[in-house]
Scaffold this active site. Structure first.
Site, PDB file in Angstrom:
ATOM      1  N   GLY A  12      15.729  40.314 -33.252  1.00 36.58           N
ATOM      2  CA  GLY A  12      14.796  39.817 -32.232  1.00 36.58           C
ATOM      3  C   GLY A  12      13.336  40.125 -32.503  1.00 36.58           C
ATOM      4  O   GLY A  12      12.546  40.248 -31.561  1.00 36.58           O
ATOM      5  N   SER A  13      12.940  40.206 -33.783  1.00 35.18           N
ATOM      6  CA  SER A  13      11.516  40.460 -34.036  1.00 35.18           C
ATOM      7  C   SER A  13      10.676  39.242 -33.618  1.00 35.18           C
ATOM      8  O   SER A  13       9.544  39.396 -33.161  1.00 35.18           O
ATOM      9  CB  SER A  13      11.269  40.833 -35.502  1.00 35.18           C
ATOM     10  OG  SER A  13      11.508  39.742 -36.351  1.00 35.18           O
ATOM     11  N   ASN A  14      11.236  38.046 -33.742  1.00 28.25           N
ATOM     12  CA  ASN A  14      10.518  36.855 -33.250  1.00 28.25           C
ATOM     13  C   ASN A  14      10.435  36.856 -31.728  1.00 28.25           C
ATOM     14  O   ASN A  14       9.422  36.460 -31.158  1.00 28.25           O
ATOM     15  CB  ASN A  14      11.195  35.578 -33.748  1.00 28.25           C
ATOM     16  CG  ASN A  14      10.785  35.237 -35.167  1.00 28.25           C
ATOM     17  OD1 ASN A  14       9.658  34.841 -35.402  1.00 28.25           O
ATOM     18  ND2 ASN A  14      11.699  35.429 -36.112  1.00 28.25           N
ATOM     19  N   LEU A  81      22.307  32.357 -34.054  1.00 27.78           N
ATOM     20  CA  LEU A  81      23.235  31.922 -35.102  1.00 27.78           C
ATOM     21  C   LEU A  81      24.351  31.009 -34.610  1.00 27.78           C
ATOM     22  O   LEU A  81      25.068  30.425 -35.420  1.00 27.78           O
ATOM     23  CB  LEU A  81      23.837  33.151 -35.816  1.00 27.78           C
ATOM     24  CG  LEU A  81      22.826  33.967 -36.631  1.00 27.78           C
ATOM     25  CD1 LEU A  81      23.488  35.186 -37.254  1.00 27.78           C
ATOM     26  CD2 LEU A  81      22.182  33.101 -37.718  1.00 27.78           C
ATOM     27  N   ASN A  98      13.062  25.654 -32.693  1.00 24.51           N
ATOM     28  CA  ASN A  98      13.744  26.591 -33.589  1.00 24.51           C
ATOM     29  C   ASN A  98      12.778  27.068 -34.670  1.00 24.51           C
ATOM     30  O   ASN A  98      11.876  26.342 -35.077  1.00 24.51           O
ATOM     31  CB  ASN A  98      14.934  25.872 -34.255  1.00 24.51           C
ATOM     32  CG  ASN A  98      15.714  26.806 -35.174  1.00 24.51           C
ATOM     33  OD1 ASN A  98      16.020  27.948 -34.823  1.00 24.51           O
ATOM     34  ND2 ASN A  98      16.037  26.334 -36.373  1.00 24.51           N
ATOM     35  N   HIS A 100      12.720  28.441 -38.611  1.00 28.60           N
ATOM     36  CA  HIS A 100      13.559  28.524 -39.811  1.00 28.60           C
ATOM     37  C   HIS A 100      12.749  29.148 -40.953  1.00 28.60           C
ATOM     38  O   HIS A 100      11.589  28.763 -41.169  1.00 28.60           O
ATOM     39  CB  HIS A 100      14.056  27.126 -40.200  1.00 28.60           C
ATOM     40  CG  HIS A 100      14.963  27.164 -41.380  1.00 28.60           C
ATOM     41  ND1 HIS A 100      16.277  27.573 -41.289  1.00 28.60           N
ATOM     42  CD2 HIS A 100      14.740  26.897 -42.691  1.00 28.60           C
ATOM     43  CE1 HIS A 100      16.826  27.538 -42.486  1.00 28.60           C
ATOM     44  NE2 HIS A 100      15.917  27.134 -43.359  1.00 28.60           N
ATOM     45  N   ASP A 141      18.670  21.808 -38.507  1.00 25.48           N
ATOM     46  CA  ASP A 141      17.324  21.949 -39.097  1.00 25.48           C
ATOM     47  C   ASP A 141      16.662  20.594 -39.376  1.00 25.48           C
ATOM     48  O   ASP A 141      15.761  20.502 -40.213  1.00 25.48           O
ATOM     49  CB  ASP A 141      17.355  22.782 -40.397  1.00 25.48           C
ATOM     50  CG  ASP A 141      17.812  24.218 -40.151  1.00 25.48           C
ATOM     51  OD1 ASP A 141      17.535  24.760 -39.072  1.00 25.48           O
ATOM     52  OD2 ASP A 141      18.457  24.799 -41.050  1.00 25.48           O
ATOM     53  N   GLU A 170       6.365  33.905 -39.628  1.00 24.94           N
ATOM     54  CA  GLU A 170       7.140  33.461 -38.462  1.00 24.94           C
ATOM     55  C   GLU A 170       6.524  33.993 -37.176  1.00 24.94           C
ATOM     56  O   GLU A 170       6.427  33.293 -36.171  1.00 24.94           O
ATOM     57  CB  GLU A 170       8.585  33.938 -38.575  1.00 24.94           C
ATOM     58  CG  GLU A 170       9.366  33.288 -39.707  1.00 24.94           C
ATOM     59  CD  GLU A 170      10.810  33.740 -39.746  1.00 24.94           C
ATOM     60  OE1 GLU A 170      11.408  33.889 -38.673  1.00 24.94           O
ATOM     61  OE2 GLU A 170      11.335  33.955 -40.845  1.00 24.94           O
TER      62      GLU A 170
END
Ligand code: GRF
Length: 196
Positions: A12-14, A81, A98, A100, A141, A170
């Site tokens: 969960g760093s994003n 995921l 999303n 990627h 994607d 990101e």
């Protein structure tokens, strides 16, 4: 105020970069909910620390019901995921974002997640890689691209080093894309994103 749900499966760093950017006022929205596909995801702890409701939901019907009950406007997949059901994709058409860790359309689609992406890119000998934020469509994607940014790859990089460099990007472009969405600056015309 745009009500956001962030879906995660891991560290969960994003998610953290979104929490920080909502807090400092950069993103004009509210993270109402964090949903994890795994009960042990560290991202749930981050949600808890930030005072955001965090749930572990595996069933996609239950997920859709929860999103509706919470009046969610925008869904952000940040290292999620699980496969999002077609029902959710249709219900939230061009309202699911999303992130990627490659320059789509390279190294994306089925099986390209986590370190696999960077291993494949290194194996191919790419000189640049990067990250992509896009809207989610039925094709993995494959939805309209919102933002991309690149990094240089050097001969001595390892997939792990590449992953770290890409993550830094990101954490910049995901909050930026969410900000643009919340400010109503994104328009999809002929499957391409126009930034107004
Ligand atoms: C990121 O590399 C993201 O691009 C991918 O999954 C990873 C999640 O990392 N979809 P984190 O959980 O946000 O740290």
């Amino acid at each position: 105020m745009v009500k956001i749900a962030v879906l995660i499966s891991g560290s969960g760093s994003n998610l953290q970069s979104l929490i920080d950017n909502v807090r400092n006022g950069y993103i004009n929205g509210e993270i109402k909910l964090v949903v994890s596909s795994s009960p042990s995801a560290y991202g749930l702890q981050r949600a808890n620390d930030a005072g955001i409701k965090g749930l572990c939901i595996k069933d996609q019907n239950e997920l859709l019901k929860t999103l509706k009950d919470e009046n969610i406007d925008l869904i952000v997949l940040a290292g999620y995921l699980a496969i999002v059901s077609s029902e959710i994709i249709h219900e939230y058409h061009n309202r699911i974002i999303n992130i990627h860790p490659s320059l789509i359309p390279s190294f994306c689609g089925k099986g390209f997640y986590g370190l696999h992406v960077h291993k494949a890119a290194m194996k191919r000998g790419v000189k640049v890689s990067g990250a992509t934020v896009h809207f989610v469509s039925e094709e993995v994607d494959g939805g309209p691209i919102i933002l991309q940014e690149s990094i240089d790859v050097s001969d001595c990089d390892t997939p792990e080093m590449m992953q770290k460099k890409v993550l830094t990007i990101e954490h910049k472009i995901l909050p930026k894309a969410v900000k643009l969405y919340c400010d109503n600056k994104l328009e999809v015309i002929d499957e391409r994103v126009k930034i107004k």
